[in-house]
Write an enzyme that holds these catalytic residues in place. Structure first.
Site, short mmCIF file in Angstrom:
data_model
loop_
_atom_site.label_atom_id
_atom_site.label_comp_id
_atom_site.label_asym_id
_atom_site.label_seq_id
_atom_site.Cartn_x
_atom_site.Cartn_y
_atom_site.Cartn_z
N ARG A 1 0.86 -1.19 0.00
CA ARG A 1 0.00 0.00 0.00
C ARG A 1 0.90 1.24 0.00
O ARG A 1 0.53 2.28 0.49
CB ARG A 1 -0.91 0.01 1.25
CG ARG A 1 -2.01 -1.05 1.19
CD ARG A 1 -2.84 -1.10 2.45
NE ARG A 1 -2.00 -1.34 3.60
CZ ARG A 1 -1.80 -0.48 4.59
NH1 ARG A 1 -2.40 0.68 4.58
NH2 ARG A 1 -1.01 -0.78 5.60
N ASN A 2 2.12 1.05 -0.52
CA ASN A 2 3.13 2.11 -0.46
C ASN A 2 3.73 2.42 -1.81
O ASN A 2 3.87 1.52 -2.65
CB ASN A 2 4.29 1.65 0.43
CG ASN A 2 4.11 2.13 1.85
OD1 ASN A 2 3.93 3.32 2.09
ND2 ASN A 2 4.17 1.20 2.78
N ARG B 1 8.40 -7.34 8.16
CA ARG B 1 8.16 -6.97 9.56
C ARG B 1 6.78 -6.32 9.66
O ARG B 1 6.39 -5.54 8.82
CB ARG B 1 9.25 -5.95 9.94
CG ARG B 1 9.35 -5.63 11.38
CD ARG B 1 10.52 -4.68 11.61
NE ARG B 1 10.76 -4.52 13.03
CZ ARG B 1 10.11 -3.67 13.79
NH1 ARG B 1 9.20 -2.88 13.28
NH2 ARG B 1 10.39 -3.59 15.09
N ALA C 1 0.66 -6.32 7.81
CA ALA C 1 -0.77 -6.06 8.06
C ALA C 1 -1.07 -5.70 9.51
O ALA C 1 -2.20 -5.86 9.98
CB ALA C 1 -1.63 -7.25 7.62
#
Lengths: 419, 96
Positions: free
Chosen positions: A196-197, A300, A303
């Protein structure tokens, strides 16, 4: 081509492709207006992203998911997929078991729902068993609290095919289409990268490291392993990166040849993140298994949100499930960081300079971007930065991050034609 | 004291070097440096009043965040012009 999906089942396909047949199938049906989340889930169910689900879950499946992390039939499943509705709407529209209702999204027909069961379930119980918390500040708990007090279980059939708007149209593949793309490319192994980046170099190396793991013992003269970037498209909050910049930013990574074109592919997946940490990691694995991926990378705090989960809970949960319950392998990854001693971006599992490390901080990089100061090449590829600035002007109303203006005026990801 | 972080990439670093301020920037990530401008409580409040979208991060960095890029560009240019970091009053003059 065989389209095997999760749980050994054939990829679900519940789409009426012919508009005239679809029109006939919805004549006279009671209508229910649905939220964006339900619309995205209908699309996922109908195209088989959620195989073996053919519809929204009934009570027994929700109970099994909460108690045993499986469906009633024993197939691994970590998050309830439910159709919520208010008691008032059920009464007002006289919806009862045996009905078929038409689900309407933004005033257009989307899907039909066969009402097999109307039931209640304690949402606090779902929150505790799936998210491990009932704290109202947890975004997954908030989603549950916003739901109506009744659920309808039953099969979903898509009657209207969503049309994706540019630039998303180039990145939308159904599970069956995705497998065809993989076959065309000759990929035997596909490692999924969920994101989502907008990618910085830490993400890039995460993907490269996972590719090495997935490729393993395969011959290297002719590469048969690919990376599938699967960008999660769902609800946005002010301050998130705009969707267009995320998708196009990943695409730029191979256009600018930081990845070879033949081993890297960008796609989108519709999903409203529950931030369920370890359980969501399992869910992401299932989603990508249905896309035909053979491996899924987990970094890491996958979610996760806040301090609800340990940063590596999403790794450990894979030790707690039978290996045969998933047909996709988790690739567990520690951090990539910049080491000023090594003078390179390196892996925390290899580099011994933990005292001197300079960790990739999303907050720090966002601050640089906010200031429109082009980061150094080692942190952020200049082409990705330039693309981000282009998207800022083209799609973001002057901001690379979501603003109220972007959220209210942006072009929708997909639209439904009039049936 | 309160601070404002100015990000320093290679291009800005060269300019700082020319005015003898290169060593003031602190390396934080892969050659990306930060220059910390200091301001008083009164100056901080004036800045926040002038830029309502900006926020003071009292919990972690104790710095003023979310200032418009143009404001920070102006601050950086004043640092280069003046050759030191004491530019907040000049900044107010330039925006008033």
């Amino acid at each position: 081509m065989r389209y095997g999906g999760h749980g050994g089942r054939e990829i679900v396909d519940r789409v009426i492709a012919s508009p005239s047949e679809a029109k006939d199938s919805i004549k006279g049906l009671k209508q229910i207006a649905i939220t964006g989340r339900i619309a995205r889930e209908c699309i996922n169910i109908a195209y088989g992203f959620f195989t073996p689900l053919e519809g929204f879950m009934g009570r027994a499946d929700v109970e099994a998911v909460c108690k045993k992390m499986t469906l009633v039939n024993g197939i691994l499943w970590p998050i309830p997929i439910v159709f919520d509705i208010s008691k008032e709407e059920i009464n007002e529209k006289g919806i009862k078991k045996g009905d078929t209702v038409l689900l309407v999204y933004q005033d257009k027909a989307l899907a039909t729902l066969e009402v097999e069961q109307i039931f209640s379930y304690d949402k606090t119980k779902i929150a505790q068993s799936v998210l491990g918390t009932t704290d109202a500040k947890h975004p997954g708990v908030r989603i549950l609290h916003e739901m109506g007090d009744k659920f309808i279980g039953g099969k979903v059939t898509l009657v209207n095919t969503p049309r994706f708007n540019p630039p998303f149209d180039k990145f939308w593949y159904t599970p069956k289409e995705m497998r065809e793309r993989f076959a065309e490319r000759g990929w035997q192994r596909i490692v999924a990268h969920q994101t989502r980046n907008v990618p910085h170099s830490g993400h890039e190396w995460l993907m490269k490291g996972a590719w090495f793991s997935a490729n393993g013992e395969l011959p290297v003269e002719k590469l048969q392993t690919g990376i599938l970037v699967s960008c999660i498209i769902g609800p946005k909050r002010v301050g998130d990166y705009i969707d267009e910049a995320i998708v196009l930013g990943h695409q730029v990574l191979h256009e600018a040849r930081y990845f070879r074109d033949d081993i890297h592919m960008v796609s989108i997946a519709l999903w409203d993140m529950r931030y369920a940490g370890p359980k969501e990691a399992i869910f992401h694995a299932i989603l990508r298994e249905n896309l035909g991926c053979t491996h899924h990378m987990f970094g890491r705090d996958h979610a996760g949100v806040g301090t609800y989960y340990d940063p590596y809970d999403a790794h450990r949960i894979f030790d707690q499930i039978p290996e045969a319950s998933l047909n996709i392998k988790p690739i567990r990854i520690l951090e990539w960081w910049y080491c000023p001693i090594c003078g390179e971006v390196t892996y925390s599992g290899l580099c011994g300079h933990s005292q001197e490390k300079q960790a990739f901080s999303g907050t720090m990089i966002r601050s640089m971007i906010q200031d429109k100061v082009k980061p150094t090449k080692l942190i952020f590829r200049p082409e990705v930065f330039d693309n981000l600035m282009k998207c800022t002007n083209e799609y973001g109303f002057g901001s690379p991050f979501c603003t109220e203006e972007y959220l209210s005026k942006r072009q929708p990801i997909f639209e439904l034609p009039i049936l | 004291m309160y601070s404002i972080n100015l990000w320093i990439n290679e291009e800005r670093y060269d300019k700082l070097n020319q005015v003898g301020l290169a060593n003031v920037a602190k390396d934080v990530l892969a050659g990306m440096k930060v220059l910390k401008l200091q301001c008083t409580k009164e100056q901080k409040d004036r800045i926040l009043q002038f830029y309502p979208m900006a926020k003071f991060d009292s919990a972690t960095t104790r710095s003023i965040e979310l200032l418009p890029a143009e404001a920070k560009d102006k601050m950086f240019n004043l640092v280069i012009k003046k050759g030191n970091l004491d530019i907040i009053e000049e900044f107010f003059e330039s925006i008033s």
